[in-house]
Design an enzyme around this catalytic site. Structure first.
Site, PDB file in Angstrom:
ATOM      1  CG  ASP A  25     -27.174  37.889  48.078  1.00 21.17           C
ATOM      2  OD1 ASP A  25     -26.132  37.593  48.348  1.00 21.17           O
ATOM      3  OD2 ASP A  25     -27.659  39.019  48.199  1.00 21.17           O
ATOM      4  CB  ALA A  27     -25.030  31.141  43.694  1.00 21.06           C
ATOM      5  CE1 TYR A  28     -25.711  30.812  52.128  1.00 22.93           C
ATOM      6  CE2 TYR A  28     -28.096  31.795  51.918  1.00 22.93           C
ATOM      7  CZ  TYR A  28     -27.396  31.253  52.643  1.00 22.93           C
ATOM      8  OH  TYR A  28     -27.274  30.786  54.056  1.00 22.93           O
ATOM      9  CB  SER A  74     -33.456  34.749  58.954  1.00 19.13           C
ATOM     10  OG  SER A  74     -33.252  34.732  57.789  1.00 19.13           O
ATOM     11  CG  LEU A  75     -37.842  38.278  56.769  1.00 24.21           C
ATOM     12  CD1 LEU A  75     -37.547  39.550  55.912  1.00 24.21           C
ATOM     13  CD2 LEU A  75     -39.203  38.217  57.543  1.00 24.21           C
ATOM     14  CD  GLU A 105     -41.954  46.911  56.742  1.00 22.53           C
ATOM     15  OE1 GLU A 105     -40.852  46.555  56.816  1.00 22.53           O
ATOM     16  OE2 GLU A 105     -42.664  47.033  57.742  1.00 22.53           O
ATOM     17  CE  LYS A 107     -35.142  39.741  52.608  1.00 21.39           C
ATOM     18  NZ  LYS A 107     -33.503  39.936  52.747  1.00 21.39           N
ATOM     19  CG  ASP A 109     -29.109  43.174  49.456  1.00 23.01           C
ATOM     20  OD1 ASP A 109     -28.896  42.697  50.631  1.00 23.01           O
ATOM     21  OD2 ASP A 109     -28.516  43.054  48.601  1.00 23.01           O
ATOM     22  NE  ARG A 128     -29.689  37.369  60.929  1.00 27.16           N
ATOM     23  CZ  ARG A 128     -29.789  37.046  59.890  1.00 27.16           C
ATOM     24  NH1 ARG A 128     -31.117  37.351  59.410  1.00 27.16           N
ATOM     25  NH2 ARG A 128     -29.339  36.284  59.192  1.00 27.16           N
ATOM     26  CE1 TYR A 217     -35.990  44.780  60.115  1.00 23.42           C
ATOM     27  CE2 TYR A 217     -35.449  46.288  58.460  1.00 23.42           C
ATOM     28  CZ  TYR A 217     -35.026  45.282  59.117  1.00 23.42           C
ATOM     29  OH  TYR A 217     -33.939  44.486  59.005  1.00 23.42           O
ATOM     30  CE  LYS A 282     -41.479  43.244  58.464  1.00 22.63           C
ATOM     31  NZ  LYS A 282     -40.618  44.185  58.935  1.00 22.63           N
ATOM     32  CE  LYS A 306     -33.803  37.452  48.960  1.00 21.99           C
ATOM     33  NZ  LYS A 306     -33.032  36.527  48.811  1.00 21.99           N
ATOM     34  CB  CYS A 400      -7.141  47.803  15.623  1.00 20.47           C
ATOM     35  SG  CYS A 400      -9.154  47.556  15.090  1.00 20.47           S
ATOM     36  CB  CYS A 403      -8.260  48.154  10.863  1.00 22.41           C
ATOM     37  SG  CYS A 403      -7.557  49.165  11.966  1.00 22.41           S
ATOM     38  CB  CYS A 418      -8.549  51.171  16.960  1.00 25.03           C
ATOM     39  SG  CYS A 418      -8.114  51.427  15.011  1.00 25.03           S
ATOM     40  CB  CYS A 424     -10.715  51.361  11.841  1.00 28.99           C
ATOM     41  SG  CYS A 424     -11.165  49.774  12.759  1.00 28.99           S
TER      42      CYS A 424
HETATM   43  S1  IVH Z   1     -38.124  41.982  59.378  1.00 33.08           S
HETATM   44  C1  IVH Z   1     -38.642  38.744  62.494  1.00 33.08           C
HETATM   45  N1  IVH Z   1     -38.209  44.042  57.411  1.00 33.08           N
HETATM   46  O1  IVH Z   1     -33.941  40.813  55.744  1.00 33.08           O
HETATM   47  C2  IVH Z   1     -38.538  39.655  61.085  1.00 33.08           C
HETATM   48  N2  IVH Z   1     -36.317  42.551  57.692  1.00 33.08           N
HETATM   49  O2  IVH Z   1     -33.646  38.088  55.263  1.00 33.08           O
HETATM   50  C3  IVH Z   1     -37.237  40.398  61.095  1.00 33.08           C
HETATM   51  N3  IVH Z   1     -34.561  42.897  56.157  1.00 33.08           N
HETATM   52  O3  IVH Z   1     -32.480  39.845  59.005  1.00 33.08           O
HETATM   53  C4  IVH Z   1     -36.949  40.987  59.960  1.00 33.08           C
HETATM   54  N4  IVH Z   1     -35.527  44.694  55.189  1.00 33.08           N
HETATM   55  O4  IVH Z   1     -31.816  42.236  57.924  1.00 33.08           O
HETATM   56  C5  IVH Z   1     -37.510  42.648  58.061  1.00 33.08           C
HETATM   57  N5  IVH Z   1     -38.456  45.620  55.781  1.00 33.08           N
HETATM   58  C6  IVH Z   1     -37.738  44.499  56.269  1.00 33.08           C
HETATM   59  C7  IVH Z   1     -36.418  44.070  56.082  1.00 33.08           C
HETATM   60  C8  IVH Z   1     -35.774  43.204  56.674  1.00 33.08           C
HETATM   61  C9  IVH Z   1     -34.553  43.921  55.140  1.00 33.08           C
HETATM   62  C10 IVH Z   1     -33.603  42.145  56.330  1.00 33.08           C
HETATM   63  C11 IVH Z   1     -33.074  41.870  57.748  1.00 33.08           C
HETATM   64  C12 IVH Z   1     -33.311  40.469  58.100  1.00 33.08           C
HETATM   65  C13 IVH Z   1     -33.274  39.792  56.672  1.00 33.08           C
HETATM   66  C14 IVH Z   1     -33.800  38.409  56.525  1.00 33.08           C
END
Ligand code: IVH
Length: 671
Positions: A25, A27-28, A74-75, A105, A107, A109, A128, A217, A282, A306, A400, A403, A418, A424
């Protein structure tokens, strides 16, 4: 910019569609950030379909499509404190507030899911996808939800879409990979990848066999609308339907509150049962969330801060093997230094030969390294695209490297060893370091370089030699100050005064860790009795199985080892006598008087030892005080006396059952 967009799209496809990411992730995120920066500098060159302005992911053909009435976003990410400040500043500017209340909250994975309930019944579950259209995974999701396919509670809306994350615990992930390996099936590289792969199965029966977890959530469409004020209200409302919400969510105030939560979660990261790759903030008030709204890809009212990446990419410069204290050979990948999990890493363990085969790792390969918490860095996978030439396969050495003795592969055991033993040098050094370590003899100031030097200069050859060292000879070594030399001698001197468990542990008997050393010390109370014990007697000690017993007897059957023990005691290494008598302190034979007669399958002496260990007194003749007569083949007159006196008589099977702690079930042949 075109090139970056193409790369990002390629990795999106591997991650969201194939559930088989090629790069970590981190690197992405770097590619993504690079494109964002270029776009902000050259707004006129932004590609019309740039990945920075749409939700990544598509719908894979085999799944049906589900239209999201309320798009799934997404976030945005913050990678450091200043980026979090930027987010908070924007929110403050738009709301006109001095300090903002947020909900923090973890995050999680995993992968996002939207559950649509009509009249309280689950009608669709969708991934999604691209945010507008998701994949229909309803059948698969039923097994994850178990009872949750119908909402609990009295006031159930006509329509409610509940959103959350589907993920896999680390424990389940490890179990799954073991099962996969047994079946010769796909190895998952991390829990997120395993969760996605398990949910997006064409056969729901496969998903049902995987243990997935849900945490909710957010909401999508709700009809009729529910008058909720804050994000907490919303979580509570979802919870009241009987659906799981995180118990780690917390209201926080302003940047200070956000940062404090971040630090606390980061500290707990490793002990949580699932992967968390950051925290999400949030805006707490839902009316503000509404007025802040969304950009094309992300909400303006939320951000993900992150955690430092635990996975990074680098290249393998060499593959070596290391020799451990007991000769275990561990292959190690030497790496171009890389910052991961909060430290610079230039070595990663490859565990064993099986692992090398599984990874098919070769010198020159680009690899993903994982370093989580205190766990030693390891190689997660080889980046296919990074194999730019036909690098040769790694050949596991047969001798080995230290030795030259043969490396043997123990049957039914993946560990290669070994066979050089303490001849050794590597094993010698490791065993001396172990002897001196904190939980063993606790000799401070004895590091690996110093031990190496002392062996090379022939000052020592074994742990026993430590006690005849003098400060002058140590002081003559390179880079050794007089003061540290005398400190070391003093530390060695102090270590003489030890305890029996520490001493047993310090000997470095394979498989004998601290707890086992304690059990052995308690049972035998004395090093000579331990050294004389045979397999059977050792296995009478609670929690000692055939493996440890075999290791202990093998250790003491080596003349060299017995000699070391003798010399250590001669050097006045000593411990207090045990307060309690050794051996068992309860059990069917404890406190009893036993007489032996006839031929047993083990020598008479052995049987006596076993009985003594079980807490029995051995008598020569049957009398009124005798509790048991153990009767082998061809018994003598003792059997008759027992009969006359009414003493319980045990045959060999009954005797063994009682030794194993099962009184009464034994064959007491006569009473
Ligand atoms: S809220 C509009 N809350 O992270 C906001 N997302 O990088 C929608 N994720 O697609 C997301 N924990 O799959 C929210 N506590 C959390 C989360 C969370 C993990 C994921 C979720 C989202 C992705 C975005």
């Amino acid at each position: 910019m075109v090139e970056l967009a193409e790369q990002i799209d390629y990795h999106n496809h591997r991650y969201y569609v194939l559930d088989d990411p090629e790069i970590p992730d981190s690197a992405y995120d770097k590619l993504f950030r690079e494109l964002e920066v270029l776009e902000s500098r050259h707004p006129d060159l932004v590609l019309p379909d740039t990945p920075t302005r749409r939700v990544a992911g598509t719908v894979a053909a085999p799944f049906g499509e589900v239209q999201h009435v309320v798009p799934m976003r997404s976030l945005g990410n913050a990678f450091d404190e200043s980026e979090l400040h930027d987010f908070d500043r924007r929110v403050r500017e738009l709301t006109g507030m001095q300090t903002v209340d947020y909900i923090a909250e973890p995050k999680l994975d995993g992968l996002a899911i939207s559950l649509r309930y009509e009249k309280g019944w689950l009608v669709t579950a969708a991934t999604r996808g691209d945010g507008q259209t998701g994949e229909n995974v309803t059948r698969n999701m039923r097994s994850v939800l178990k009872g949750g396919t119908h909402l609990a509670g009295a006031r159930i809306p006509d329509v409610v879409e509940i959103r959350g994350e589907v993920f896999m615990t680390r424990e389940e992930f490890a179990r799954l990979n073991v099962r996969q390996k047994e079946k010769g099936e796909k190895h998952y590289i991390n829990p997120r990848n395993a969760a996605a792969g398990s949910l997006r199965q064409l056969d729901p029966a496969v998903t049902a066999k995987r243990s997935l977890t849900l945490c909710c959530y957010a909401l999508g469409e709700v009809q009729p609308g529910e008058p909720l004020q804050t994000q907490q209200d919303m979580l509570r409302w979802i919870g009241d339907f009987g659906l799981p919400v995180s118990d780690l969510a917390e209201p926080v105030t302003g940047m200070d509150g956000c940062l404090d939560y971040y630090r606390r979660m980061l500290e707990r990261r490793d002990e949580l049962p699932f992967d968390v790759d950051g925290v999400v903030y949030k805006v707490a008030r839902l009316d503000w969330q509404q007025s802040l709204g969304f950009t094309a890809r992300t909400p303006r009212w939320a951000v993900a801060y992150k955690f430092p990446a635990e996975e990074s990419m680098t290249r393998v410069t060499a593959i070596d093997v290391q020799v451990g204290r007991t000769g275990a050979i561990t292959p190690v990948a030497r790496l171009e230094p890389v910052f991961v999990g909060g430290a610079t890493v230039s070595n990663a363990t490859l565990h064993n030969q099986d692992e090398i085969r599984r990874l098919d790792i070769r010198v020159g390969d680009q690899v993903i390294i994982r370093r989580a918490g205190d766990v030693i860095p390891e190689v997660v996978s080889v980046v296919e695209a990074g194999r730019t030439a036909d690098f040769p396969e790694f050949e596991f050495p047969r001798a080995c490297p230290v030795c030259g003795a043969a490396i043997v592969q123990e049957e039914q055991n993946v560990v290669a060893r070994c066979s050089g033993g303490l001849f050794c040098q590597a094993q010698k050094i490791r065993s001396i370091l172990h002897f001196a370590s904190r939980h063993a003899m606790n000799i401070r100031g004895l590091g690996v370089r110093l031990v190496e030097q002392m062996i090379n200069e022939k000052l020592i050859d074994s742990v026993a030699d430590l006690f005849s060292l003098d400060a002058e000879r140590i002081g003559n070594l390179e880079r050794m100050a007089e003061k540290s030399a005398s400190n070391l001698v003093a530390a060695i001197d102090r270590s003489r005064d030890t305890t029996l468990p520490r001493f047993i542990f310090a000997l470095g008997i394979p498989l004998v860790g601290e707890t086992t050393a304690e059990a052995l010390a308690l049972a035998f109370g004395d090093i000579d009795r331990l050294a004389e014990a045979d397999d059977e007697l050792l296995q009478q000690v609670p929690d000692i199985g055939p493996g440890v017993a075999g290791s202990v007897t093998a250790f003491f059957s080596e003349k060299y080892n017995r000699e070391i023990v003798r010399r250590l005691r001669e050097a006045e290494v000593a411990w207090p006598e045990p307060e309690q008598p050794a051996g068992q302190t309860e059990g069917p034979f404890f406190g009893s008087t036993v007489v032996l007669t006839g031929t047993l399958s083990i020598p008479r002496n052995e049987a006596k030892k076993l009985l003594q260990f079980a807490g029995a007194r051995i008598a020569g003749n049957v009398s009124g005080k005798t509790d048991f007569l153990v009767c082998g083949d061809n018994p003598g007159s003792k059997a008759t006396s027992a009969e006359v006196l009414g003493v319980k008589v045990l045959d060999e099977a009954g005797f063994r059952e009682m030794l194993a702690g099962k009184p009464g079930s034994g064959k007491i042949i006569r009473t």
